[in-house]
Scaffold this motif. Structure first.
Motif, PDB file in Angstrom:
ATOM      1  N   ILE A  46      -8.551  -6.288   1.056  1.00 29.84           N
ATOM      2  CA  ILE A  46      -8.879  -5.725   2.223  1.00 29.84           C
ATOM      3  C   ILE A  46      -7.794  -4.969   2.761  1.00 29.84           C
ATOM      4  CG2 ILE A  46      -9.882  -6.318   4.506  1.00 29.84           C
ATOM      5  CD1 ILE A  46     -11.395  -8.659   3.342  1.00 29.84           C
ATOM      6  N   THR A  47      -8.024  -3.841   3.209  1.00 28.38           N
ATOM      7  CA  THR A  47      -6.918  -3.205   3.693  1.00 28.38           C
ATOM      8  C   THR A  47      -7.398  -2.031   4.672  1.00 28.38           C
ATOM      9  OG1 THR A  47      -5.136  -1.606   3.012  1.00 28.38           O
ATOM     10  CG2 THR A  47      -7.025  -1.330   1.657  1.00 28.38           C
ATOM     11  N   ASN A  48      -6.406  -1.744   5.594  1.00 28.23           N
ATOM     12  CA  ASN A  48      -6.834  -0.506   6.435  1.00 28.23           C
ATOM     13  C   ASN A  48      -6.357   0.773   5.964  1.00 28.23           C
ATOM     14  OD1 ASN A  48      -4.200  -0.606   7.088  1.00 28.23           O
ATOM     15  ND2 ASN A  48      -4.257  -0.578   9.273  1.00 28.23           N
ATOM     16  N   GLN A  49      -5.719   0.612   4.794  1.00 29.37           N
ATOM     17  CA  GLN A  49      -5.251   2.089   4.014  1.00 29.37           C
ATOM     18  C   GLN A  49      -6.292   2.234   3.156  1.00 29.37           C
ATOM     19  OE1 GLN A  49      -2.086   3.107   4.972  1.00 29.37           O
ATOM     20  NE2 GLN A  49      -2.210   1.658   6.567  1.00 29.37           N
ATOM     21  N   HIS A  50      -6.583   3.622   3.125  1.00 32.01           N
ATOM     22  CA  HIS A  50      -7.730   4.243   2.317  1.00 32.01           C
ATOM     23  C   HIS A  50      -7.003   4.595   0.977  1.00 32.01           C
ATOM     24  CE1 HIS A  50     -11.415   6.207   1.352  1.00 32.01           C
ATOM     25  NE2 HIS A  50     -10.569   7.523   0.680  1.00 32.01           N
ATOM     26  N   ILE A  51      -7.560   4.040  -0.041  1.00 23.52           N
ATOM     27  CA  ILE A  51      -6.901   4.239  -1.580  1.00 23.52           C
ATOM     28  C   ILE A  51      -7.862   5.168  -2.232  1.00 23.52           C
ATOM     29  CG2 ILE A  51      -6.143   3.186  -3.527  1.00 23.52           C
ATOM     30  CD1 ILE A  51      -5.456   0.658  -1.917  1.00 23.52           C
ATOM     31  N   VAL A  52      -7.518   6.371  -2.588  1.00 26.39           N
ATOM     32  CA  VAL A  52      -8.036   6.991  -3.545  1.00 26.39           C
ATOM     33  C   VAL A  52      -7.578   6.987  -4.727  1.00 26.39           C
ATOM     34  CG1 VAL A  52      -8.933   9.533  -3.677  1.00 26.39           C
ATOM     35  CG2 VAL A  52      -8.833   8.768  -1.518  1.00 26.39           C
ATOM     36  N   ASP A  53      -8.344   6.474  -5.693  1.00 27.55           N
ATOM     37  CA  ASP A  53      -7.520   6.353  -7.306  1.00 27.55           C
ATOM     38  C   ASP A  53      -8.962   6.300  -7.980  1.00 27.55           C
ATOM     39  OD1 ASP A  53      -6.836   4.727  -9.326  1.00 27.55           O
ATOM     40  OD2 ASP A  53      -4.800   4.922  -8.209  1.00 27.55           O
ATOM     41  N   HIS A  54      -8.830   6.965  -9.072  1.00 25.44           N
ATOM     42  CA  HIS A  54     -10.003   7.009 -10.223  1.00 25.44           C
ATOM     43  C   HIS A  54     -10.215   5.655 -10.794  1.00 25.44           C
ATOM     44  CE1 HIS A  54      -6.339   7.985 -12.811  1.00 25.44           C
ATOM     45  NE2 HIS A  54      -7.419   7.514 -13.747  1.00 25.44           N
ATOM     46  N   GLU A  55      -9.136   4.810 -10.862  1.00 30.34           N
ATOM     47  CA  GLU A  55      -9.354   3.554 -11.321  1.00 30.34           C
ATOM     48  C   GLU A  55      -9.749   2.289 -10.300  1.00 30.34           C
ATOM     49  OE1 GLU A  55      -6.424   2.534 -14.643  1.00 30.34           O
ATOM     50  OE2 GLU A  55      -5.384   4.066 -13.449  1.00 30.34           O
ATOM     51  N   ILE A  56      -9.830   2.807  -9.088  1.00 29.10           N
ATOM     52  CA  ILE A  56     -10.152   1.746  -7.997  1.00 29.10           C
ATOM     53  C   ILE A  56     -11.469   2.251  -7.009  1.00 29.10           C
ATOM     54  CG2 ILE A  56      -9.355   0.754  -5.804  1.00 29.10           C
ATOM     55  CD1 ILE A  56      -6.353   0.916  -7.110  1.00 29.10           C
ATOM     56  N   LYS A  57     -12.409   1.208  -7.135  1.00 30.76           N
ATOM     57  CA  LYS A  57     -13.616   1.655  -6.059  1.00 30.76           C
ATOM     58  C   LYS A  57     -13.081   0.960  -4.895  1.00 30.76           C
ATOM     59  CE  LYS A  57     -18.334   1.120  -5.913  1.00 30.76           C
ATOM     60  NZ  LYS A  57     -18.586   1.556  -4.657  1.00 30.76           N
ATOM     61  N   SER A  58     -13.553   1.998  -3.647  1.00 21.91           N
ATOM     62  CA  SER A  58     -13.266   1.341  -2.357  1.00 21.91           C
ATOM     63  C   SER A  58     -14.435   1.486  -1.596  1.00 21.91           C
ATOM     64  CB  SER A  58     -12.151   2.052  -1.759  1.00 21.91           C
ATOM     65  OG  SER A  58     -12.164   3.299  -1.890  1.00 21.91           O
ATOM     66  N   GLU A  59     -14.742   0.653  -0.615  1.00 19.87           N
ATOM     67  CA  GLU A  59     -15.838   0.763   0.157  1.00 19.87           C
ATOM     68  C   GLU A  59     -15.425   0.574   1.747  1.00 19.87           C
ATOM     69  OE1 GLU A  59     -18.982   1.320  -0.315  1.00 19.87           O
ATOM     70  OE2 GLU A  59     -18.725   1.610  -2.335  1.00 19.87           O
ATOM     71  N   ASN A  63     -15.475   0.900  11.164  1.00 19.11           N
ATOM     72  CA  ASN A  63     -14.477   1.749  11.801  1.00 19.11           C
ATOM     73  C   ASN A  63     -14.094   1.193  13.028  1.00 19.11           C
ATOM     74  OD1 ASN A  63     -14.700   4.044  10.245  1.00 19.11           O
ATOM     75  ND2 ASN A  63     -16.812   4.437  10.811  1.00 19.11           N
ATOM     76  N   GLU A  64     -12.873   1.550  13.495  1.00 16.41           N
ATOM     77  CA  GLU A  64     -12.243   1.067  14.564  1.00 16.41           C
ATOM     78  C   GLU A  64     -11.828   2.108  15.505  1.00 16.41           C
ATOM     79  OE1 GLU A  64     -10.231  -3.317  14.080  1.00 16.41           O
ATOM     80  OE2 GLU A  64      -9.052  -1.742  13.148  1.00 16.41           O
ATOM     81  N   PRO A  65     -11.848   1.834  16.946  1.00 26.41           N
ATOM     82  CA  PRO A  65     -11.398   3.228  17.701  1.00 26.41           C
ATOM     83  C   PRO A  65      -9.793   3.084  17.573  1.00 26.41           C
ATOM     84  CG  PRO A  65     -12.179   1.287  18.934  1.00 26.41           C
ATOM     85  CD  PRO A  65     -12.608   0.901  17.564  1.00 26.41           C
ATOM     86  N   GLN A 100      -1.678   4.877   6.611  1.00 28.23           N
ATOM     87  CA  GLN A 100      -2.590   5.807   6.696  1.00 28.23           C
ATOM     88  C   GLN A 100      -2.859   6.061   8.336  1.00 28.23           C
ATOM     89  OE1 GLN A 100      -6.331   5.252   4.665  1.00 28.23           O
ATOM     90  NE2 GLN A 100      -7.607   6.726   6.146  1.00 28.23           N
ATOM     91  N   THR A 101      -2.879   4.908   9.009  1.00 30.94           N
ATOM     92  CA  THR A 101      -2.982   5.194  10.453  1.00 30.94           C
ATOM     93  C   THR A 101      -2.077   6.061  11.017  1.00 30.94           C
ATOM     94  OG1 THR A 101      -4.018   2.971  10.629  1.00 30.94           O
ATOM     95  CG2 THR A 101      -3.319   3.805  12.520  1.00 30.94           C
ATOM     96  N   SER A 102      -0.673   5.859  10.568  1.00 29.69           N
ATOM     97  CA  SER A 102       0.473   6.758  11.180  1.00 29.69           C
ATOM     98  C   SER A 102       0.140   8.158  10.897  1.00 29.69           C
ATOM     99  CB  SER A 102       1.771   6.244  10.665  1.00 29.69           C
ATOM    100  OG  SER A 102       1.874   4.820  11.228  1.00 29.69           O
ATOM    101  N   ALA A 103      -0.330   8.314   9.544  1.00 28.69           N
ATOM    102  CA  ALA A 103      -0.361   9.854   8.991  1.00 28.69           C
ATOM    103  C   ALA A 103      -1.551  10.317   9.847  1.00 28.69           C
ATOM    104  CB  ALA A 103      -0.828   9.784   7.671  1.00 28.69           C
ATOM    105  N   GLN A 104      -2.665   9.777  10.222  1.00 33.69           N
ATOM    106  CA  GLN A 104      -3.800  10.250  10.754  1.00 33.69           C
ATOM    107  C   GLN A 104      -3.321  10.577  12.499  1.00 33.69           C
ATOM    108  OE1 GLN A 104      -6.457   6.890  10.627  1.00 33.69           O
ATOM    109  NE2 GLN A 104      -7.448   7.869   8.752  1.00 33.69           N
ATOM    110  N   ILE A 105      -2.614   9.600  13.081  1.00 32.23           N
ATOM    111  CA  ILE A 105      -2.166   9.952  14.356  1.00 32.23           C
ATOM    112  C   ILE A 105      -1.090  11.222  14.312  1.00 32.23           C
ATOM    113  CG2 ILE A 105      -0.492   9.092  16.324  1.00 32.23           C
ATOM    114  CD1 ILE A 105      -1.737   6.320  15.316  1.00 32.23           C
ATOM    115  N   LEU A 106      -0.199  11.401  13.352  1.00 35.49           N
ATOM    116  CA  LEU A 106       0.640  12.545  13.372  1.00 35.49           C
ATOM    117  C   LEU A 106      -0.013  13.819  13.075  1.00 35.49           C
ATOM    118  CD1 LEU A 106       3.693  10.900  11.518  1.00 35.49           C
ATOM    119  CD2 LEU A 106       3.403  11.296  14.153  1.00 35.49           C
TER     120      LEU A 106
END
Length: 142
Positions: A46-59, A63-65, A100-106
């Motif tokens: 369980i992570t708040n970092q979105h992981i895009v990887d062809h070997e990993i499935k994520s759901e 959402n949090e404000p 990811q959160t920092s990247a989104q804010i920036l």
């Protein structure tokens, strides 16, 4: 929020399976998470970092404000509305750039052509909270 929700899941799981043991690994970096999953060192993450990887499935679980973490006597506390421009003169505390959160804010600041004054880049929320409490800056969080 994730800590609260996860602890609730663990409580329910423990009721159903009281003899099973759970090992929790606290890590903040996608690469560490990826290696643990692919190496079969963990069964799930369980992570708040979105992981895009062809070997990993994520759901997406929820959402949090975004919120602003400030000291109670900060001038923002008296404002009804805060805009990105308001942050220009503030010392901003953000998570590490690879989060990811920092990247989104920036990215939002960049899209609005606003250069925030980033004073601190911090790995752990506990340290961010201490810096804000001491009046050393403010922070965007999810």
């Amino acid at each position: 929020m994730a800590n609260y929700l996860f602890s609730q899941v663990i409580l329910e799981y423990q009721k159903l399976y009281p003899h099973n043991h759970i090992t929790l690994i606290d890590t903040l970096y996608n690469q560490t998470v990826r290696q643990a999953l692919l190496g079969l060192n963990v069964h799930g993450v369980i992570t708040n970092q979105h992981i895009v990887d062809h070997e990993i499935k994520s759901e997406l679980l929820y959402n949090e404000p975004y919120v602003v973490l400030i000291k109670k006597d900060h001038p923002f506390a008296m404002k009804e509305k805060i805009t990105l421009v308001d942050f220009v003169e503030e010392s901003l505390i953000i998570g590490m750039p690879e989060f990811q959160t920092s990247a989104q804010i920036l990215k939002v600041f960049q899209q609005e052509n606003i250069t925030p004054h980033i004073q601190y880049k911090i790995e752990r929320f506990e340290m961010i909270k201490v810096l804000v409490e001491k009046g050393l800056g403010i922070c965007h969080l999810t």
